[in-house]
Design a protein around this motif. Structure first.
Motif: not given
Lengths: 190, 190
Positions: A128-138, B137-154
């Motif tokens: 999980y540490q490595r997966a998380y590190a990779a996602s931070e970079r991504r 989940r955050r990576i999914r939001y970056l694909y899925e949401m517009s910037r306005e939606e991201l703001y609203l979500h947060f």
């Protein structure tokens, strides 16, 4: 199982007997290309480890299009981590990109495994540490790079990515249309 | 230290004596608002746990602008995980958003801690598992949401985010200009 043993040996020290015991908590599956391992709306019961082949995780966006967010090749785990931990319905799908051989484990078995073989806490901590590190970079790349740069980055950092993954899935992962990907490739060749 | 004890109790079972021993591996620091904990180009030696206050991680983009990628409030860890594990130079900076009280640990001490108190493998496994789940989940939001939606979500999911974090940092985190953030806020109010 030699693959899995070698993989574990990178993180923890176990003998043959303990390896056999640990292995008994997992189930091995042979799956066909495009076979579904999890469909959105289902409870996320399992984690999947790729012994051979390739899996992907995707969601269906509001336009009804499959948006790939993750690939897993040999020695990688894949699941919807949040839904798995909470044993709730996932809004992701997991599907085989190639014919694959995988190990699977469910939450109850994993808890049992961790109780009986605490050395596996260390293993999963490092995974999980490595997966998380990779996602931070991504996440950083998603801020930093244009789509063209992302493609270039993945092609140079992960040659398997371009060689193994069908083009329409590369496009889906990078958030391109397949047409836009062809344009980038043409531009890079010229 | 009551905060840290309560936090650990959510994940593992330890008695007072063991807690005191575990705690001795960490160092407590009081830091001022805007104080740097790590500057890019430095080896990433430590992980930081927020007892009170708020930290952020950012990088300097090619235009010379600070791009915030992560915040940590009470009970959250923050570091450059990849650079920390490999003890290499980081290309991120970590800075206090507010006056903060934090715990810090370096890799050697953490390894010692894990060796002497293997229950902490379980703790860190769960911490990384949750951090990874959140980033999926955050990576999914970056694909899925517009910037306005991201703001609203947060704003709806993390009310502290809007209440505590200065607007220019919210803008930096969401990849907006401060002007664009004002526009969105005005639009949402109307």
């Amino acid at each position: 199982m030699e693959t899995f043993r070698q993989h574990l040996d990178k993180f923890i020290t176990i003998n043959d007997e303990e390896f056999a015991l640990i292995l008994s908590f997992f189930q091995m599956l042979e799956i066909k290309k495009k076979q579904d391992l999890m469909v959105d709306g289902e409870v996320c019961k399992s984690m999947f480890f790729v012994l051979k082949g390739c899996l992907r995780k995707f969601f269906i966006n509001e336009k009804g299009i499959e948006q790939t967010t993750e690939f897993a090749i040999e020695n990688w785990w894949i699941t919807d981590t949040f839904a798995y931990e909470h044993q709730i319905k996932s809004d992701f799908c997991i599907q085989a990109v190639e014919r694959s051989t995988i190990l699977t484990i469910d939450l109850q078995m994993q808890e049992e495994l961790l109780k009986k073989h605490p050395v596996m806490e260390r293993y999963f901590r490092m995974i999980y540490q490595r997966a998380y590190a990779a996602s931070e970079r991504r996440i950083r790349y998603l801020y930093e790079m244009s789509r063209e740069e992302l493609y270039l980055h993945f092609s140079t950092q992960y040659p398997w990515f371009i060689q193994r993954i069908p083009q329409y899935l590369i496009a889906s992962f990078l958030g391109f249309t397949p047409e836009y990907l062809s344009e980038i490739r043409a531009k890079l060749r010229s």
